[in-house]
Enzyme design. Structure first.
Site, PDB file in Angstrom:
ATOM      1  N   LYS A 129      43.980 -10.110  81.233  1.00 54.52           N
ATOM      2  CA  LYS A 129      45.057  -9.796  80.281  1.00 54.52           C
ATOM      3  C   LYS A 129      46.431 -10.199  80.826  1.00 54.52           C
ATOM      4  O   LYS A 129      47.272 -10.697  80.097  1.00 54.52           O
ATOM      5  CB  LYS A 129      45.089  -8.285  80.043  1.00 54.52           C
ATOM      6  CG  LYS A 129      44.154  -7.844  78.954  1.00 54.52           C
ATOM      7  CD  LYS A 129      44.741  -6.658  78.177  1.00 54.52           C
ATOM      8  CE  LYS A 129      43.971  -6.422  76.903  1.00 54.52           C
ATOM      9  NZ  LYS A 129      42.566  -6.099  77.161  1.00 54.52           N
ATOM     10  N   ARG A 130      46.605  -9.960  82.100  1.00 55.49           N
ATOM     11  CA  ARG A 130      47.860 -10.267  82.774  1.00 55.49           C
ATOM     12  C   ARG A 130      48.287 -11.728  82.561  1.00 55.49           C
ATOM     13  O   ARG A 130      49.459 -12.056  82.580  1.00 55.49           O
ATOM     14  CB  ARG A 130      47.603 -10.013  84.264  1.00 55.49           C
ATOM     15  CG  ARG A 130      48.738  -9.959  85.189  1.00 55.49           C
ATOM     16  CD  ARG A 130      48.257  -9.250  86.462  1.00 55.49           C
ATOM     17  NE  ARG A 130      47.116  -9.927  87.079  1.00 55.49           N
ATOM     18  CZ  ARG A 130      47.209 -11.011  87.822  1.00 55.49           C
ATOM     19  NH1 ARG A 130      48.376 -11.579  88.024  1.00 55.49           N
ATOM     20  NH2 ARG A 130      46.129 -11.550  88.363  1.00 55.49           N
TER      21      ARG A 130
END
Ligand code: GLU
Length: 469
Positions: A242-243
């Site tokens: 996600k980062r």
């Protein structure tokens, strides 16, 4: 003898979004099938009934369609083939390569420890009994009876020769206690029945390939050729998460990437053709070979992706971009004028060069979609000094008589006006810009005037000049 026609497939599980790794696998299988004049099939791996949903099946269809990866024939639903999976197990039971195995913890107690002590993977305590199902007791699972020794060898197109000592492969489960087929069994039977010749998928499935190969041999079938694709990492070398921003096809779409960008860019994650960066589908199909896929992990570089997307946005048809911008604006709280489409069609050709995504393109068009009278922000108002108002008023009259309303003549007219006033453009340019754009991003002045057209431009000037301070 002519060789077997190539059949590839993508086999996603409908348990959520379509991950970009799966999209890359789909692309490579599609490219290879098209390159070889073969077939590219779709199988929905909905064997896990708890996690599979109809919505996720639709996500797979939508993602592949959006990516332009059309599969051949009808999609195969794995769950509907459970009886065929069980029939294959019956054959393996009859031939001694599968064993019923007590599924209860009590009866299996000690087996993992014993395996560890003896230096091999888990073996079913029932593997050497010739007893039928009934003597094992209920409930029971069916396990594959992995050969005691020797090795299972995979000639992987990407990873080369990969050897798995059989002692390290457990007697893996084929059917659960309720008779439900387990993933590795279903994949093997389905790939065989679908005539799949090449399996290209993520490298996390490499050890599954060993188990599947054991089953192919047990069933008297020829295994497909495997190609295990390298991981996709973030630019920092960490596993994509996600980062790093988007991870699914749907997210890339929502963020305003074009499908041709994603195709071109994904093709370069683990494969490539010399130093070629931007290439067409036809070129990718002509050049692609699974043998050329690299082993090293691929890194997703957003700057490069943006560069590709800008290229494809510049190439894209303006009508199509207009539709995409309207879709993007639909999700925002923007009040659109009735002639929004026409305004976008005027704006897009002049601003698209500066857009890296469709969302940025929408932002660059917003000034043209505003409806009169535009609200001027603090900065715009402060620029409208008496002197500047008087000057803009004279400019307004000059523009009213301007002949050719296109960028170059308008540019020339602005310069001429500045010269006649004896000032630099800096004396009135910023104010004119605020008046025309209402503070939103806009292209250069001549571009903005062109996009707005004569009557809207003069109207915006009139509104500002008549505004009481
Ligand atoms: N359903 C598996 C996945 O989505 C497919 C693995 C395979 O291609 O065999 O990872």
């Amino acid at each position: 003898m002519p060789s077997k026609p190539v059949v590839t497939r993508i086999a996603p599980s409908p348990t959520g979004a379509m991950h970009i790794g799966n999209a890359r696998a789909a692309l490579f299988n599609w490219l290879y099938a098209r390159h070889e004049g073969g077939k590219f099939l779709l199988r929905i791996e909905d064997t896990d009934r708890e996690r599979s949903t109809a919505d996720s099946v639709q996500v797979i269809f939508d993602s592949l369609e959006w990516l332009g990866l059309q599969w051949d024939g009808e999609p195969v639903f794995q769950h509907a083939r459970a009886d065929l999976h069980r029939a294959a197990v019956d054959r393996m039971l009859a031939w001694g390569s599968a064993v019923p195995c007590d599924g209860t913890a009590e009866r299996s107690r000690g087996a993992p420890e014993q395996a560890k002590d003896e230096g091999h993977a888990l073996r079913s305590p029932w593997r050497d009994q010739t007893a039928g199902h009934n003597q094992v007791g209920q409930p029971h699972v069916i396990r594959f009876r992995t050969p005691d020794d020797g090795e299972t060898v995979i000639e992987d197109l990407v990873r080369g020769t990969v050897r798995f000592p059989n002692k390290d492969l457990e007697d893996f489960v084929l059917l659960r206690t309720d008779g439900a087929p387990i993933y590795n069994l279903a994949v093997t039977v389905d790939d065989h029945d679908m005539g799949v010749t090449h399996v290209a998928r993520g490298e996390e499935h490499l050890s599954n390939a060993a188990r599947q190969t054991l089953m192919y041999h047990a069933l008297g079938w020829t295994p497909p050729t495997f190609a295990h694709l390298p991981l996709i990492l973030g630019k920092d070398g960490a596993k994509l998460s996600k980062r790093h921003g988007a991870q699914s096809v749907g997210e890339f779409r929502q963020m305003g990437y074009l499908p041709e960008t994603v195709r071109n860019y994904l093709a370069k994650l683990g494969w490539g053709h010399g130093d070629d960066e931007i290439f067409s589908d036809a070129q990718a199909i002509a050049w692609f070979d699974l043998n050329d896929v690299t082993k090293a992990p691929a890194r997703l570089d957003w700057d490069k992706l943006n560069h590709f997307n800008n290229h494809y946005i510049r190439q894209a048809d303006d009508e199509r971009l207009t539709g995409l911008v309207l879709d993007a604006l639909d999700t925002r709280d923007v009040r659109l004028p009735a002639d929004a489409r026409a305004r976008l069609l005027a704006a897009i050709p002049l601003v698209k060069e500066g857009a890296k995504t469709i969302l940025e393109l929408a932002d660059l068009c917003l000034f043209a979609l505003k409806t009169r009278p535009l609200a001027l922000d603090e900065k715009g108002l402060s620029q409208l000094t008496d002197e500047t108002r008087a000057r803009l008023s004279r400019l307004r009259d000059a523009l009213e008589n301007q002949g050719d309303w296109t960028p170059q003549p308008l540019e020339a007219a602005l310069k001429q006006f500045a010269a006649a006033e004896g000032v630099g453009m800096g004396k009135f340019g910023p104010a004119l810009r605020s008046v025309l754009s209402g503070g939103a991003p806009a292209p250069d002045l001549a571009g903005a005037l062109t996009i707005l057209g004569r009557s809207e431009s003069l109207g915006r000037l009139d509104d500002a000049l008549s505004q009481v301070r």
